[in-house]
Scaffold this motif. Structure first.
Motif, PDB file in Angstrom:
ATOM      1  N   LEU A  81       0.824  -1.204   0.000  1.00 39.00           N
ATOM      2  CA  LEU A  81       0.000   0.000   0.000  1.00 39.00           C
ATOM      3  C   LEU A  81       0.863   1.261   0.000  1.00 39.00           C
ATOM      4  O   LEU A  81       0.576   2.231  -0.706  1.00 39.00           O
ATOM      5  CB  LEU A  81      -0.932  -0.013   1.211  1.00 39.00           C
ATOM      6  CG  LEU A  81      -1.968   1.086   1.313  1.00 39.00           C
ATOM      7  CD1 LEU A  81      -2.941   0.999   0.156  1.00 39.00           C
ATOM      8  CD2 LEU A  81      -2.695   0.991   2.629  1.00 39.00           C
ATOM      9  N   PHE A  82       1.944   1.249   0.761  1.00 42.38           N
ATOM     10  CA  PHE A  82       2.864   2.386   0.827  1.00 42.38           C
ATOM     11  C   PHE A  82       3.487   2.664  -0.538  1.00 42.38           C
ATOM     12  O   PHE A  82       3.511   3.807  -1.006  1.00 42.38           O
ATOM     13  CB  PHE A  82       3.947   2.084   1.870  1.00 42.38           C
ATOM     14  CG  PHE A  82       4.889   3.209   2.146  1.00 42.38           C
ATOM     15  CD1 PHE A  82       4.535   4.232   2.996  1.00 42.38           C
ATOM     16  CD2 PHE A  82       6.138   3.231   1.555  1.00 42.38           C
ATOM     17  CE1 PHE A  82       5.399   5.270   3.255  1.00 42.38           C
ATOM     18  CE2 PHE A  82       7.016   4.261   1.808  1.00 42.38           C
ATOM     19  CZ  PHE A  82       6.647   5.288   2.663  1.00 42.38           C
ATOM     20  N   ALA A  83       3.977   1.619  -1.204  1.00 40.99           N
ATOM     21  CA  ALA A  83       4.621   1.788  -2.504  1.00 40.99           C
ATOM     22  C   ALA A  83       3.626   2.247  -3.567  1.00 40.99           C
ATOM     23  O   ALA A  83       3.919   3.141  -4.362  1.00 40.99           O
ATOM     24  CB  ALA A  83       5.296   0.490  -2.931  1.00 40.99           C
ATOM     25  N   VAL A  84       2.436   1.654  -3.571  1.00 48.80           N
ATOM     26  CA  VAL A  84       1.431   2.023  -4.572  1.00 48.80           C
ATOM     27  C   VAL A  84       0.951   3.465  -4.362  1.00 48.80           C
ATOM     28  O   VAL A  84       0.791   4.225  -5.328  1.00 48.80           O
ATOM     29  CB  VAL A  84       0.249   1.025  -4.548  1.00 48.80           C
ATOM     30  CG1 VAL A  84      -0.934   1.535  -5.333  1.00 48.80           C
ATOM     31  CG2 VAL A  84       0.702  -0.321  -5.071  1.00 48.80           C
ATOM     32  N   VAL A 114      10.026   1.558  -6.892  1.00 49.05           N
ATOM     33  CA  VAL A 114       9.428   0.578  -5.973  1.00 49.05           C
ATOM     34  C   VAL A 114      10.471   0.086  -4.984  1.00 49.05           C
ATOM     35  O   VAL A 114      10.207  -0.001  -3.773  1.00 49.05           O
ATOM     36  CB  VAL A 114       8.798  -0.596  -6.759  1.00 49.05           C
ATOM     37  CG1 VAL A 114       8.450  -1.750  -5.842  1.00 49.05           C
ATOM     38  CG2 VAL A 114       7.559  -0.126  -7.504  1.00 49.05           C
ATOM     39  N   ILE A 115      11.658  -0.223  -5.469  1.00 50.08           N
ATOM     40  CA  ILE A 115      12.732  -0.662  -4.572  1.00 50.08           C
ATOM     41  C   ILE A 115      13.075   0.432  -3.574  1.00 50.08           C
ATOM     42  O   ILE A 115      13.250   0.172  -2.385  1.00 50.08           O
ATOM     43  CB  ILE A 115      13.965  -1.095  -5.393  1.00 50.08           C
ATOM     44  CG1 ILE A 115      13.664  -2.386  -6.149  1.00 50.08           C
ATOM     45  CG2 ILE A 115      15.192  -1.273  -4.500  1.00 50.08           C
ATOM     46  CD1 ILE A 115      14.709  -2.776  -7.162  1.00 50.08           C
ATOM     47  N   ILE A 120      12.832   2.633   1.963  1.00 53.19           N
ATOM     48  CA  ILE A 120      12.438   3.697   2.898  1.00 53.19           C
ATOM     49  C   ILE A 120      11.397   3.167   3.877  1.00 53.19           C
ATOM     50  O   ILE A 120      11.446   3.458   5.072  1.00 53.19           O
ATOM     51  CB  ILE A 120      11.900   4.926   2.141  1.00 53.19           C
ATOM     52  CG1 ILE A 120      13.013   5.568   1.334  1.00 53.19           C
ATOM     53  CG2 ILE A 120      11.272   5.932   3.074  1.00 53.19           C
ATOM     54  CD1 ILE A 120      14.106   6.191   2.147  1.00 53.19           C
ATOM     55  N   TYR A 121      10.448   2.361   3.394  1.00 50.27           N
ATOM     56  CA  TYR A 121       9.433   1.770   4.260  1.00 50.27           C
ATOM     57  C   TYR A 121      10.072   0.890   5.325  1.00 50.27           C
ATOM     58  O   TYR A 121       9.732   0.981   6.506  1.00 50.27           O
ATOM     59  CB  TYR A 121       8.438   0.968   3.413  1.00 50.27           C
ATOM     60  CG  TYR A 121       7.514   0.103   4.228  1.00 50.27           C
ATOM     61  CD1 TYR A 121       6.404   0.658   4.845  1.00 50.27           C
ATOM     62  CD2 TYR A 121       7.748  -1.251   4.395  1.00 50.27           C
ATOM     63  CE1 TYR A 121       5.552  -0.130   5.607  1.00 50.27           C
ATOM     64  CE2 TYR A 121       6.907  -2.038   5.138  1.00 50.27           C
ATOM     65  CZ  TYR A 121       5.809  -1.480   5.743  1.00 50.27           C
ATOM     66  OH  TYR A 121       4.987  -2.260   6.497  1.00 50.27           O
TER      67      TYR A 121
END
Length: 134
Positions: A81-84, A114-115, A120-121
């Motif tokens: 969800l964070f990346a999207v 995305v990577i 970061i996440y």
């Protein structure tokens, strides 16, 4: 309410993220410097805003009380969800700000973005969990 120290910290994080995005993506994108700067600034602002929201999610949801497999599922779903959200908001803002938006050039950097967002996440999750332990 977020105090001034936290806002200053997130402002600094925004600038650092924008610099890393600019330095990391500029060899891969063949666009003007002004568009690249705009892309990195928008990416940094969106990413730091998502990090503020992630801070509240981690603070008020107690994932440590869940079963191990449920924790993995929750953190994985939150990572997706964070990346999207970061990619989608970044694309929408760039499309709104730049009139002839170079979609084909931007789409080549999606795997790298995305990577970067997952990195970061992961760092944010480690930092927020460490902060809650102290």
């Amino acid at each position: 309410m977020i105090d001034r120290y936290v806002l200053l910290t997130y402002s600094l994080v925004t600038v650092i993220i924008a610099i890393f995005i600019y330095l990391g993506l500029s060899p891969f994108l063949d666009i003007s410097t002004s568009h690249m700067l705009l892309d990195s600034i928008v990416s940094g602002i969106v990413l730091s805003s998502l990090l503020i929201l992630l801070r509240f999610i981690i603070r008020y949801n107690h994932f440590s009380s869940l079963v191990f497999i449920q924790r993995i599922i929750n953190y994985s779903a939150l990572a997706i969800l964070f990346a999207v959200c970061w990619l989608g908001l970044n694309y929408l803002l760039l499309q709104a700000l730049v009139s002839p938006f170079e979609y084909g050039i931007w789409i080549k950097t999606i795997p790298l973005r995305v990577i970067f967002s997952l990195l970061i996440y992961g760092l944010a999750i480690l930092f927020y969990n460490y902060q809650s332990v102290i």
